[in-house]
Design a protein around this motif. Structure first.
Motif, short mmCIF file in Angstrom:
data_model
loop_
_atom_site.label_atom_id
_atom_site.label_comp_id
_atom_site.label_asym_id
_atom_site.label_seq_id
_atom_site.Cartn_x
_atom_site.Cartn_y
_atom_site.Cartn_z
N LEU A 307 1.65 65.06 39.71
CA LEU A 307 1.79 64.87 41.15
C LEU A 307 2.22 66.17 41.81
CD1 LEU A 307 3.73 61.46 41.23
CD2 LEU A 307 1.29 61.82 41.60
N ARG A 311 5.04 64.98 46.72
CA ARG A 311 4.95 63.59 46.31
C ARG A 311 6.07 63.24 45.33
NH1 ARG A 311 3.64 59.72 48.95
NH2 ARG A 311 1.87 60.91 49.71
N TRP A 372 0.64 56.62 41.74
CA TRP A 372 0.26 57.77 42.54
C TRP A 372 -0.61 58.74 41.75
CZ3 TRP A 372 5.62 58.87 45.21
CH2 TRP A 372 5.78 57.96 46.26
N TYR A 376 -4.36 60.16 42.67
CA TYR A 376 -4.66 61.59 42.76
C TYR A 376 -5.66 62.04 41.70
CZ TYR A 376 -1.14 62.76 46.28
OH TYR A 376 -0.43 62.87 47.46
#
Length: 846
Positions: A307, A311, A372, A376
């Protein structure tokens, strides 16, 4: 201001350096220039010239050790030393750090103690008090100033502004990395940089190099390589990243526990301890952090570079202002590097960094980071590692990611890692049909490392009614490949057929195999399964029938026709019956057709990503190659079979067959000493009850006879015969033990019994009807007969072997060595000198 010591300068007074080195601490390595700079500072301070030196570097670079050396130099120069040590977290009490600088009250006759600070502390009051202590040259040694309370930092800054008014020196250490310093110490660094007359110095402790690491290891007394071994020392230096603290910690551990070195070797033991010291340093450094930086480092440890930094900050609840402070703090303390996202400088320290985190918070961090990272489009292999630490997410993207990564790991031979990912996939809520597929993939991975776990997963899969037919067939293939497959084939119609008939939860090795199985027909299979058997069940029934006819030795032509017809079935059906059909086809004399069909089946097993089936097929191919007189091809097949998985995780049945094939190959190559060592190795429990034990007994008998020990060969061959009779195996094309025992009888002077065995095997070989079975009997019989008859039998045997020179020379050469060994008689207990000289030689050529 000078920002680095001149490394070409030597100290004015080497005697003072020698005295200072007796300070009771570990010697300093690679810091000669820094020590020289400190000695110059102390020489000036001793005559009343003030100065300031800042020692900075990442944790573990040796800042405190160099500070203590400076203190020792000051003392031997006659300078008074006052010390203060910063500890994390910083004390909330104002002036707690500088309060440590009060001098010890002197004894009678000494100078009077300094005046106490004013009742109400202030920066000016502490500055006056500390300047008053410098009635004679005094050094303030301040360690880890980054942990000092803000009021004490203001006092130090005030002293630096007033330093010219007293014979006072300041030597302080502060953490730094890549030119960055803690915000609280920035003013102190600026003041040191502008100190007049070149009496302000910044000592940046760079990582140590190969010579320093070699000196440290040599001083430890460990048996280290020579300094000329550049690769070894560069590797060690790279592991430590030039940190003396890490190296000294690792060496101390090895000195306390020398058994570690003797157990795994110095290189491995030192690498392990360096990694452990690195983890300890990361954990200790993280324990000193305040809430913001600690939360960020934990978030980075969880996110695993998947990440972006903003983030990660949102993940742990840091706003923009808090993020910049946290990043700077972590960089200064050497915990992260540059970039976005910044990488952790110490690998394998996630557990230590997360220690003390609330369990629910840890679960939340991992789960949210995984979600997340998936959004991504993070690397799936890294994402799968993150998913291993999450609770079941219940999201549809999780199982496919884990399964794809597991397939990648299986292709690399990393079976344990693949099994771990598949077990994690099974924790997700899956549709029943998909769960069966994941169970099969897990069983495939376990089959190469943990056979018992594979059995459990196969049993669970076969008991599931929702498993698709091709998944059930693959599971049955996998189960049969783990045990003694030919004896299991009569049961395999139930495995390949409808679920619920028999769950096959019992490992195949524990099923009874000591007696021949009754004939299974399509009608009896339908009765057992309560319905028409599917293609996989029919294929298994045909293979069972072909194998039954083969071991009983009736009509090789009919067996060939049956096998060729069954092998025309589509490749999308079960594979294991095809392996059995290939084996029977080869025994029936169609070696080329058998190997062609086996190669096609092996390619399909590889396409299905089933290393267990591929391993079994390669072992079978080695057998067929040896039967066809191609020892070089057999050796290649055995090598590739072993490369798939270590033999220690193999089923005892399969391991026994591997051992028998290897011994026969070594005998064919006249490597008798190596074959003898292999024959003497102990096999796991259960091996003696398996069918391949018959082949192992035959291989041992052949080895003993070639070595000139007919009595021992006879015992092995007769035991082989007893076991084949118990199983109903009468076909000499499987194991021609009778003619081998007959040669041993001739070597022991028992001609009548030898003639009986030759005649019995010739009759059975005629009934079977393949040229290869008759050729082995005729060759052995001919070499044990008088000259005229021997010539006729040998000529007939060579005609039966066909026009291929490779197989003819192979069989003729092996039988000639057996006959020569039988003629040497009972007195020869070891291999002949001629045989021993060929041990380890090349394979026998055509």
């Amino acid at each position: 201001m000078s920002t680095a010591p001149d490394r070409r300068t030597t100290p004015r007074n080497p005697f003072l350096l020698k005295l200072a080195s007796l300070d009771g601490f570990t010697p300093l390595y690679g810091r000669q220039a820094e020590q020289a700079a400190l000695l110059r500072m102390m020489n000036r301070l001793a005559v009343g010239q003030p100065g300031v030196t800042v020692i900075h570097g990442v944790p573990g670079a040796g800042r405190s050790r160099l500070l203590r050396r400076g203190m020792a130099l000051a003392r031997v120069s006659g300078v008074q030393v006052l010390t203060a040590l910063g500890t994390a977290p910083s004390s909330p009490a104002p002036y707690a750090f500088v309060r440590q600088l009060r001098p010890v009250r002197s004894t009678a006759g000494g100078p009077a103690p300094a005046a106490e600070p004013p009742a109400e502390d202030s920066v000016q009051g502490w500055c006056r008090s500390l300047l008053a202590t410098a009635s004679r040259p005094t050094l303030l040694a301040l360690d880890d100033v980054q942990w000092a309370d803000p009021e004490s930092v203001q006092v130090i800054a005030g002293l630096l502004r007033r330093l010219a008014s007293a014979p006072l020196g300041v030597l302080l250490t502060v953490a730094s990395a890549d030119g960055e310093f803690p915000d609280t110490c920035a003013e102190l660094l600026d003041q040191a940089a502008v100190f007049p007359d070149g009496r302000g110095l910044l000592l940046d402790l760079a990582p140590l190099g190969v010579p320093e690491m070699h000196a440290m290891c040599t001083a430890s007394g460990l048996p280290v390589p020579a300094a000329s071994d550049d690769g070894w020392w560069e590797g060690v230096t790279g592991l430590t990243r030039g940190s003396p603290w890490v190296m000294l910690r690792a060496l101390e551990k090895l000195r306390r526990e020398p058994a570690l070195v003797s157990a795994v070797g110095l290189r491995t033991a030192l690498s392990q301890q360096i990694e452990a010291a690195d983890r300890d340093r990361a954990t200790e450094s993280a324990a000193k952090l305040t809430a913001g930086p600690l939360a960020l480092i934990r978030g980075l440890a969880v996110a695993r570079d998947l990440l972006p930094l903003d983030r990660v900050a949102a993940l742990v609840g840091l706003d923009e202002a808090e993020l910049s402070v946290a990043v700077r703090t972590l960089r200064v303390h050497g915990l992260i590097g540059p970039g976005d996202p910044p990488k952790l400088r110490m690998t394998g320290c996630t557990a230590g960094l997360l220690a003390g985190t609330d369990g629910d918070e840890r679960k939340r961090l991992h789960a949210q980071a995984a979600r997340w990272a998936h959004r991504y489009d993070a690397d799936e292999e890294a994402l799968s590692v993150l998913l291993l630490n999450t609770v079941p997410l219940g999201e549809p993207w999780v199982p496919p990611v884990l399964r794809r990564t597991a397939r990648t790991l299986l292709a690399r031979g990393r079976h344990a890692g693949a099994a771990e990912l598949l077990e994690r996939a099974l924790r997700e809520p899956l549709p029943l049909a998909e769960r069966a597929e994941v169970l099969l993939e897990a069983a495939e991975a376990y089959a190469m490392i943990a056979p018992e776990a594979a059995d459990r997963r196969i049993a669970e899969l076969l008991s599931a009614a929702q498993a698709r037919p091709h998944v059930r067939a693959a599971a049955a293939d996998l189960l049969l490949s783990r045990g003694e497959p030919q004896a299991m084939l009569p049961l395999s119609a139930r495995l390949y057929g409808t679920p619920g008939a028999e769950p096959a939860g019992v490992p195949s090795r524990s099923r009874p195999t000591g007696v021949p199985q009754p004939r299974t027909t399509a009608r009896s299979a339908r009765t057992a399964a309560h319905g028409e058997p599917g293609p996989d069940a029919r294929s298994a029934l045909l293979a069972a029938d072909a194998w039954r006819r083969t071991v009983r030795g009736h009509d090789a032509a009919a067996v060939r026709a049956l096998c060729l017809d069954a092998l025309r079935a589509p490749l999308d059906e079960a594979l294991f019956p095809r392996f059995t059909l290939c084996c029977a086809l080869s025994v029936a004399g169609a070696h080329e057709a058998a190997r062609d069909a086996l190669d096609v089946t092996l390619a399909e097993a590889a396409r299905r990503r089933s290393p267990a089936l591929v391993g079994w097929g390669r072992l079978l191919r080695a057998q067929l190659s040896l039967q066809a007189g191609a020892p070089d091809t057999a050796a290649h097949d055995l090598s590739s079979c072993r490369s798939l998985a270590p033999p220690e995780v193999w089923d005892p049945t399969r391991l026994t067959l591997l051992r028998a094939t290897e011994i026969r190959l070594l005998v064919a190559r006249e490597r008798y000493t190596e074959a003898g060592r292999l024959a003497g190795e102990e096999l796991p429990p259960g091996a003696e009850e398996s069918g391949p034990w018959i082949h192992l007994l035959y291989a041992r008998a052949q080895l003993s006879l070639c070595q000139g020990r007919p009595r021992q060969a006879l015992a092995e061959a007769e035991e082989c015969g007893r076991r084949t009779a118990a199983r109903g195996w009468s076909n000499p094309a499987l194991v021609a033990w009778r003619s081998l025992a007959a040669l041993a009888h001739l070597g022991c002077g028992e001609d009548d019994r030898a003639a009986e065995l030759f005649a019995e095997e010739a009759r059975l070989a005629e009934r079977w009807g393949t040229g290869s079975a008759l050729a082995w009997t005729d060759l052995r019989r001919g070499l044990g007969s008088p000259a005229p008859r021997a010539a006729r039998l040998t000529e007939r045997a060579l005609r039966r072997l066909g026009p291929t020179p490779v197989s003819r020379r192979y069989v003729q050469a092996v039988v000639a060595r057996e006959a020569a060994g039988s003629r040497r008689g009972e007195g020869a207990d070891s291999a002949s000198p001629a045989s021993e000289t060929q041990d380890g030689g090349t394979a026998m050529g055509p």
